[in-house]
Design a protein around this motif. Structure first.
Motif, PDB file in Angstrom:
ATOM      1  N   GLY A   1       0.830  -1.608  -0.127  1.00  8.46           N
ATOM      2  CA  GLY A   1       0.087   0.446  -0.094  1.00  8.46           C
ATOM      3  C   GLY A   1       0.851   1.074  -0.313  1.00  8.46           C
ATOM      4  O   GLY A   1       0.346   2.459  -0.606  1.00  8.46           O
ATOM      5  N   ALA A   2       1.819   0.798   0.673  1.00 11.75           N
ATOM      6  CA  ALA A   2       2.635   1.833   0.700  1.00 11.75           C
ATOM      7  C   ALA A   2       3.582   2.149  -0.217  1.00 11.75           C
ATOM      8  O   ALA A   2       3.864   3.975  -1.048  1.00 11.75           O
ATOM      9  CB  ALA A   2       4.077   2.522   1.867  1.00 11.75           C
ATOM     10  N   ASN A   3       3.976   1.746  -0.905  1.00 17.72           N
ATOM     11  CA  ASN A   3       4.132   1.644  -2.451  1.00 17.72           C
ATOM     12  C   ASN A   3       3.925   2.329  -3.816  1.00 17.72           C
ATOM     13  O   ASN A   3       3.996   3.024  -4.724  1.00 17.72           O
ATOM     14  CB  ASN A   3       5.471   0.384  -2.933  1.00 17.72           C
ATOM     15  CG  ASN A   3       5.760  -0.310  -1.973  1.00 17.72           C
ATOM     16  OD1 ASN A   3       6.739   0.053  -1.391  1.00 17.72           O
ATOM     17  ND2 ASN A   3       6.205  -1.391  -2.333  1.00 17.72           N
ATOM     18  N   VAL A   4       2.019   1.762  -3.719  1.00 18.83           N
ATOM     19  CA  VAL A   4       1.347   2.071  -4.372  1.00 18.83           C
ATOM     20  C   VAL A   4       1.099   3.956  -4.335  1.00 18.83           C
ATOM     21  O   VAL A   4       1.238   4.569  -5.002  1.00 18.83           O
ATOM     22  CB  VAL A   4      -0.223   1.793  -4.240  1.00 18.83           C
ATOM     23  CG1 VAL A   4      -1.035   3.133  -5.564  1.00 18.83           C
ATOM     24  CG2 VAL A   4      -0.124  -0.310  -4.746  1.00 18.83           C
ATOM     25  N   LEU A   5       1.075   4.423  -3.150  1.00 16.46           N
ATOM     26  CA  LEU A   5       1.009   5.979  -2.888  1.00 16.46           C
ATOM     27  C   LEU A   5       2.540   6.225  -3.117  1.00 16.46           C
ATOM     28  O   LEU A   5       2.506   7.282  -3.639  1.00 16.46           O
ATOM     29  CB  LEU A   5       0.948   6.311  -0.991  1.00 16.46           C
ATOM     30  CG  LEU A   5      -0.583   5.513  -0.714  1.00 16.46           C
ATOM     31  CD1 LEU A   5      -0.432   5.403   0.913  1.00 16.46           C
ATOM     32  CD2 LEU A   5      -1.241   6.865  -1.395  1.00 16.46           C
ATOM     33  N   SER A   6       3.941   5.970  -2.684  1.00 18.73           N
ATOM     34  CA  SER A   6       4.700   6.171  -3.604  1.00 18.73           C
ATOM     35  C   SER A   6       4.548   6.346  -4.608  1.00 18.73           C
ATOM     36  O   SER A   6       5.572   7.489  -5.398  1.00 18.73           O
ATOM     37  CB  SER A   6       5.946   4.835  -3.545  1.00 18.73           C
ATOM     38  OG  SER A   6       7.596   5.879  -4.163  1.00 18.73           O
ATOM     39  N   ASN A   7       4.382   5.763  -5.973  1.00 19.82           N
ATOM     40  CA  ASN A   7       4.012   6.054  -7.407  1.00 19.82           C
ATOM     41  C   ASN A   7       3.734   6.965  -7.320  1.00 19.82           C
ATOM     42  O   ASN A   7       3.792   7.756  -8.303  1.00 19.82           O
ATOM     43  CB  ASN A   7       3.440   4.088  -7.859  1.00 19.82           C
ATOM     44  CG  ASN A   7       4.270   3.032  -7.795  1.00 19.82           C
ATOM     45  OD1 ASN A   7       5.586   3.082  -7.535  1.00 19.82           O
ATOM     46  ND2 ASN A   7       3.912   1.740  -7.862  1.00 19.82           N
ATOM     47  N   LEU A   8       2.097   7.041  -7.118  1.00 14.90           N
ATOM     48  CA  LEU A   8       1.465   7.991  -7.092  1.00 14.90           C
ATOM     49  C   LEU A   8       2.472   9.440  -6.948  1.00 14.90           C
ATOM     50  O   LEU A   8       2.191  10.400  -8.204  1.00 14.90           O
ATOM     51  CB  LEU A   8      -0.184   8.107  -5.806  1.00 14.90           C
ATOM     52  CG  LEU A   8      -0.756   9.007  -6.299  1.00 14.90           C
ATOM     53  CD1 LEU A   8      -1.629   9.374  -7.174  1.00 14.90           C
ATOM     54  CD2 LEU A   8      -1.998   9.143  -5.265  1.00 14.90           C
TER      55      LEU A   8
ATOM     56  N   CYS B   1      -0.566   3.216   6.090  1.00 13.89           N
ATOM     57  CA  CYS B   1       0.014   2.983   4.746  1.00 13.89           C
ATOM     58  C   CYS B   1       1.002   4.761   4.315  1.00 13.89           C
ATOM     59  O   CYS B   1       0.952   4.875   3.396  1.00 13.89           O
ATOM     60  CB  CYS B   1      -1.051   2.728   3.786  1.00 13.89           C
ATOM     61  SG  CYS B   1      -0.636   0.762   3.414  1.00 13.89           S
ATOM     62  N   LYS B   2       0.080   5.688   4.740  1.00 12.90           N
ATOM     63  CA  LYS B   2      -0.035   6.362   3.870  1.00 12.90           C
ATOM     64  C   LYS B   2       1.469   7.359   4.892  1.00 12.90           C
ATOM     65  O   LYS B   2       1.689   7.948   4.650  1.00 12.90           O
ATOM     66  CB  LYS B   2      -0.845   7.970   5.194  1.00 12.90           C
ATOM     67  CG  LYS B   2      -1.969   7.649   4.162  1.00 12.90           C
ATOM     68  CD  LYS B   2      -3.583   8.440   4.822  1.00 12.90           C
ATOM     69  CE  LYS B   2      -4.960   8.403   3.787  1.00 12.90           C
ATOM     70  NZ  LYS B   2      -5.610   9.275   4.049  1.00 12.90           N
ATOM     71  N   LEU B   3       1.053   6.496   6.807  1.00 14.39           N
ATOM     72  CA  LEU B   3       3.008   7.052   6.763  1.00 14.39           C
ATOM     73  C   LEU B   3       3.806   6.919   6.597  1.00 14.39           C
ATOM     74  O   LEU B   3       5.058   6.944   6.410  1.00 14.39           O
ATOM     75  CB  LEU B   3       2.138   6.921   8.615  1.00 14.39           C
ATOM     76  CG  LEU B   3       1.165   7.360   9.470  1.00 14.39           C
ATOM     77  CD1 LEU B   3       1.326   7.430  10.983  1.00 14.39           C
ATOM     78  CD2 LEU B   3       1.984   9.050   9.364  1.00 14.39           C
TER      79      LEU B   3
ATOM     80  N   SER C   1       9.191   5.136   2.007  1.00 12.77           N
ATOM     81  CA  SER C   1       9.437   3.935   1.110  1.00 12.77           C
ATOM     82  C   SER C   1       9.284   4.873  -0.127  1.00 12.77           C
ATOM     83  O   SER C   1      10.228   4.558  -1.087  1.00 12.77           O
ATOM     84  CB  SER C   1       7.008   3.384   0.135  1.00 12.77           C
ATOM     85  OG  SER C   1       7.284   3.083  -1.274  1.00 12.77           O
ATOM     86  N   ILE C   2       9.029   6.511  -0.349  1.00  8.36           N
ATOM     87  CA  ILE C   2       9.736   6.990  -1.365  1.00  8.36           C
ATOM     88  C   ILE C   2      11.104   7.145  -0.929  1.00  8.36           C
ATOM     89  O   ILE C   2      12.025   7.611  -1.942  1.00  8.36           O
ATOM     90  CB  ILE C   2       9.133   8.609  -1.125  1.00  8.36           C
ATOM     91  CG1 ILE C   2       7.190   8.356  -1.914  1.00  8.36           C
ATOM     92  CG2 ILE C   2       9.959   9.827  -1.951  1.00  8.36           C
ATOM     93  CD1 ILE C   2       6.610   9.505  -0.906  1.00  8.36           C
TER      94      ILE C   2
ATOM     95  N   MET D   1      13.127   0.005   5.186  1.00  3.64           N
ATOM     96  CA  MET D   1      11.964   0.692   5.034  1.00  3.64           C
ATOM     97  C   MET D   1      11.546   0.145   7.431  1.00  3.64           C
ATOM     98  O   MET D   1      11.685   0.929   8.074  1.00  3.64           O
ATOM     99  CB  MET D   1      10.305   0.103   4.639  1.00  3.64           C
ATOM    100  CG  MET D   1       9.804   0.961   3.455  1.00  3.64           C
ATOM    101  SD  MET D   1       9.286   0.581   2.699  1.00  3.64           S
ATOM    102  CE  MET D   1       7.697   0.856   2.787  1.00  3.64           C
ATOM    103  N   SER D   2      11.560  -0.837   6.936  1.00  4.23           N
ATOM    104  CA  SER D   2      11.931  -1.684   7.979  1.00  4.23           C
ATOM    105  C   SER D   2      12.716  -1.347   9.585  1.00  4.23           C
ATOM    106  O   SER D   2      12.411  -1.135  10.193  1.00  4.23           O
ATOM    107  CB  SER D   2      11.796  -3.354   8.097  1.00  4.23           C
ATOM    108  OG  SER D   2      11.108  -3.793   7.599  1.00  4.23           O
ATOM    109  N   MET D   3      14.072  -1.292   9.276  1.00  6.48           N
ATOM    110  CA  MET D   3      15.248  -0.661   9.436  1.00  6.48           C
ATOM    111  C   MET D   3      14.887   0.875  10.370  1.00  6.48           C
ATOM    112  O   MET D   3      15.293   1.010  11.216  1.00  6.48           O
ATOM    113  CB  MET D   3      16.845  -0.589   9.014  1.00  6.48           C
ATOM    114  CG  MET D   3      16.886  -2.232   9.057  1.00  6.48           C
ATOM    115  SD  MET D   3      18.106  -2.235   8.175  1.00  6.48           S
ATOM    116  CE  MET D   3      18.301  -2.137   6.307  1.00  6.48           C
ATOM    117  N   ILE D   4      14.166   1.500   9.338  1.00  4.73           N
ATOM    118  CA  ILE D   4      14.255   2.692   9.204  1.00  4.73           C
ATOM    119  C   ILE D   4      13.060   3.054  11.018  1.00  4.73           C
ATOM    120  O   ILE D   4      13.222   3.886  11.743  1.00  4.73           O
ATOM    121  CB  ILE D   4      13.487   4.364   8.192  1.00  4.73           C
ATOM    122  CG1 ILE D   4      14.661   4.251   7.507  1.00  4.73           C
ATOM    123  CG2 ILE D   4      13.166   5.260   9.220  1.00  4.73           C
ATOM    124  CD1 ILE D   4      14.411   4.614   6.045  1.00  4.73           C
TER     125      ILE D   4
END
Length: 444
Positions: free
Chosen positions: A74-81, A127-129, A134-135, A144-147
Motif C-alpha cells: 500500500g505504501a509503494n502504491v502511494l509512492s508511485n502516486l 500506509c500513508k505514514l 517508501s519514497i 523501511m523496516s530498519m528506519i
C-alpha cells in the motif's frame, strides 16, 4: 525489493540505510544516553534491528503475505502516486478512502492498494505514514523496516532514561523492560500498525510526563502531543482512551505529594481523588464509545469462534454483555487473559513461543511480588509515583480490552505487546525504602 527476486540495488539500499542509522545513532547517543546506560546503546539498537528483520522474514518467507506485506504494498502504491502526481499524492494523504477517490488517484501505472486495507481507515493511515519511507528508500522493505525500528528504539531509550531518573528499578530491569523484551521487539519494531502505535505512544509519554512533572508547556511540545494523539486515535482509539485515563490518575499521584506534611489535607484529597477515579470508571464503562467497542467485539468474537476460515489458535471467554455490570463482571478474567496468556503450552509456534516464555516469567514475577516481605513498600511506591500509577492503570485497561476482544492469540499478543514493558516495571519495582523521592524531571 520485489516479489520475484533480489537485485543488487535491493542489497545496496538496506546497507546504505543501515550505515546511516548507525551514524545517526552515534550522534544521538551523546545527547540521550546517560553514562550509566550508554554501554547498552548500540547493543540494544542492533538487537532490535535483528528482530525487525526477523519480523520481515517471518512475513515474507514463512507467512508469505500478511498485513506487514500489505502495508508495504500500500505504501509503494502511494509512492508511485507521488512520482506520477505529487498533487494527487497530497490530496490522497488528506482525504478519506472512498470508491470514487480510488479511481481518481490510482491507475494501472501506480497500481492499486490492497482492497481490504484501503477500506480500513486505520490500516490505510499506516500506509500513508509509511509511504514517506517508501519514497526515500526506493520502496525497499528492509530499509523501511530498519528506519521504523530506529524510531522505535530511540523512543524506547528516551523513555527508559526518563523513568530511570526515578531510581525505582535496578538498571538491568529497566533496560530489559524497554529494550530487550523479545515479543515487544518482534511486534513493535517491524513494518506494522503495532509498531506505529508503539512509537507514537512512547513519544507521547515522554512529553506528557515532562508536563506532569512540572515543565512549562512549549508550543512545539503541544503540537507534538496533539500529533501523537491524532495518530494513536486514528489507529487504535482505545489506546488513547487508556492513556488519557491513566495520565489523569498519574497527575493525581503527583498532586498528592504536595500534601505529605498535612495529614488531614492528604486524606481529604485522596478521598476526592478516589471518588473521581470511581466516577471515571463509571463513565468509562457507560460511555457510548465503550459500548460500541464491546458490541462490535461480541460480533467479531463469535465470528472468530464459529468461522472455520480463521485457523489461528483461539481462546474462549464468556459471552460479552455490553452493559456496565456485564463489563465489570468480565473485567477480572479478561484482564488476566490480556496480561498472561497465551500460556507456555499454548505457544508452541514460531510467532508465539516468545510470548509463552514471557508468560512464565510474568507468573514468576507476580508470585515473587505478592509473597515478598516488603510488598507494602512496593505498593506504596506504585501509589505515590506518577509513572508507576500511570503504568498500573494503563496495563489494566489495555489488558482488559485486549483480553476481551482479541479471541485469537495471534491478535492478542500483538495488541497487548505495548503494555509488557509497563507490566515488567510494576512487578520489579524496588522493595527497599528510599530516603529521597527523585522526580521524573527536575522541579522548577
Amino acid at each position: 525489493m520485489n516479489d520475484q527476486h533480489l537485485d543488487i540495488i535491493d542489497i545496496i539500499i538496506p546497507l546504505f540505510f543501515l550505515g546511516l542509522i548507525f551514524s545517526l545513532a552515534y550522534i544521538k547517543k551523546g545527547k540521550i544516553a546517560s553514562q550509566e546506560n550508554g554501554g547498552f546503546f548500540f547493543i540494544g539498537l542492533f538487537y532490535k534491528l535483528l528482530f525487525a528483520l526477523f519480523f520481515g522474514g517471518y512475513y515474507f518467507l514463512y507467512i508469505q503475505g500478511g498485513d506487514s506485506v500489505a502495508y508495504w504494498k500500500g505504501a509503494n502504491v502511494l509512492s508511485n502516486l507521488f512520482f506520477e502526481s505529487p498533487i494527487k499524492y497530497v490530496d490522497c494523504l488528506f482525504s478519506d478512502p472512498s470508491p470514487e477517490l480510488l479511481g481518481q488517484h490510482f491507475n494501472s501505472v501506480t497500481g492499486f492498494p490492497p482492497g481490504w486495507l484501503y477500506r480500513e481507515n486505520e490500516g490505510w493511515l499506516v500506509c500513508k505514514l509509511v509511504s514517506i519511507l517508501s519514497i526515500i528508500t526506493y520502496q525497499n522493505y528492509a530499509a523501511m523496516s530498519m528506519i521504523v525500528c530506529y524510531f522505535s528504539f530511540l523512543g524506547s531509550w528516551r523513555l527508559m532514561e526518563l523513568v530511570g531518573k526515578m531510581r525505582k528499578h535496578a538498571r538491568g530491569n529497566l533496560i530489559f523492560a524497554f529494550i530487550f523484551i523479545p515479543s515487544v521487539c518482534f511486534w513493535c519494531t517491524g513494518l506494522s500498525k503495532d509498531t506505529i502505535v508503539y512509537i507514537f505512544l512512547v513519544y507521547l509519554l515522554i512529553r506528557l510526563f515532562h508536563i506532569i512533572a512540572g515543565e512549562k508547556i512549549k508550543f512545539r511540545n503541544l503540537i507534538q502531543i496533539l500529533g501523537c494523539c491524532f495518530i494513536i486515535y486514528n489507529t487504535r482509539s482505545f489506546v488513547l482512551i487508556a492513556i488519557v485515563a491513566a495520565a489523569i490518575m498519574a497527575y493525581g499521584a503527583r498532586i498528592t505529594k504536595r500534601f505529605e506534611s498535612n495529614p488531614l489535607a492528604k486524606v481529604g484529597f485522596r478521598f476526592l481523588y478516589l471518588s473521581l477515579g470511581l466516577l471515571t470508571v463509571y463513565f468509562f464503562f457507560t460511555s457510548q464509545l465503550v459500548t460500541n467497542i464491546m458490541t462490535e467485539a461480541s460480533v467479531i468474537q463469535q465470528d472468530f469462534i464459529n468461522n472455520e476460515l480463521y485457523t489461528g489458535q483461539k481462546y474462549e471467554i464468556e459471552a460479552i454483555d455490553a452493559s456496565p455490570i456485564g463489563l465489570i463482571s468480565a473485567f477480572p478474567a479478561s484482564t488476566v487473559f490480556g496480561i498472561y496468556r497465551p500460556f507456555i503450552q499454548e505457544s508452541l509456534s514460531p510467532s508465539l513461543i516468545f510470548n509463552g516464555l514471557e508468560s512464565l516469567l510474568l507468573f514468576f514475577l507476580t508470585f515473587r511480588f505478592f509473597v515478598s516481605f516488603n510488598i507494602l513498600v512496593k505498593i506504596q511506591k506504585i501509589q505515590k509515583n506518577e509513572f508507576l500509577m500511570f503504568a498500573l492503570i494503563f496495563v489494566l485497561i489495555i489488558g482488559f480490552i485486549s483480553g476481551l476482544t482479541s479471541v485469537l492469540f495471534g491478535v492478542l499478543v500483538r495488541v497487548r505487546a505495548i503494555i509488557l514493558p509497563f507490566i515488567y516495571l510494576l512487578l520489579t519495582v524496588k522493595g527497599s525504602k528510599t530516603i529521597v523521592n527523585i522526580p521524573l524531571v527536575k522541579e522548577k
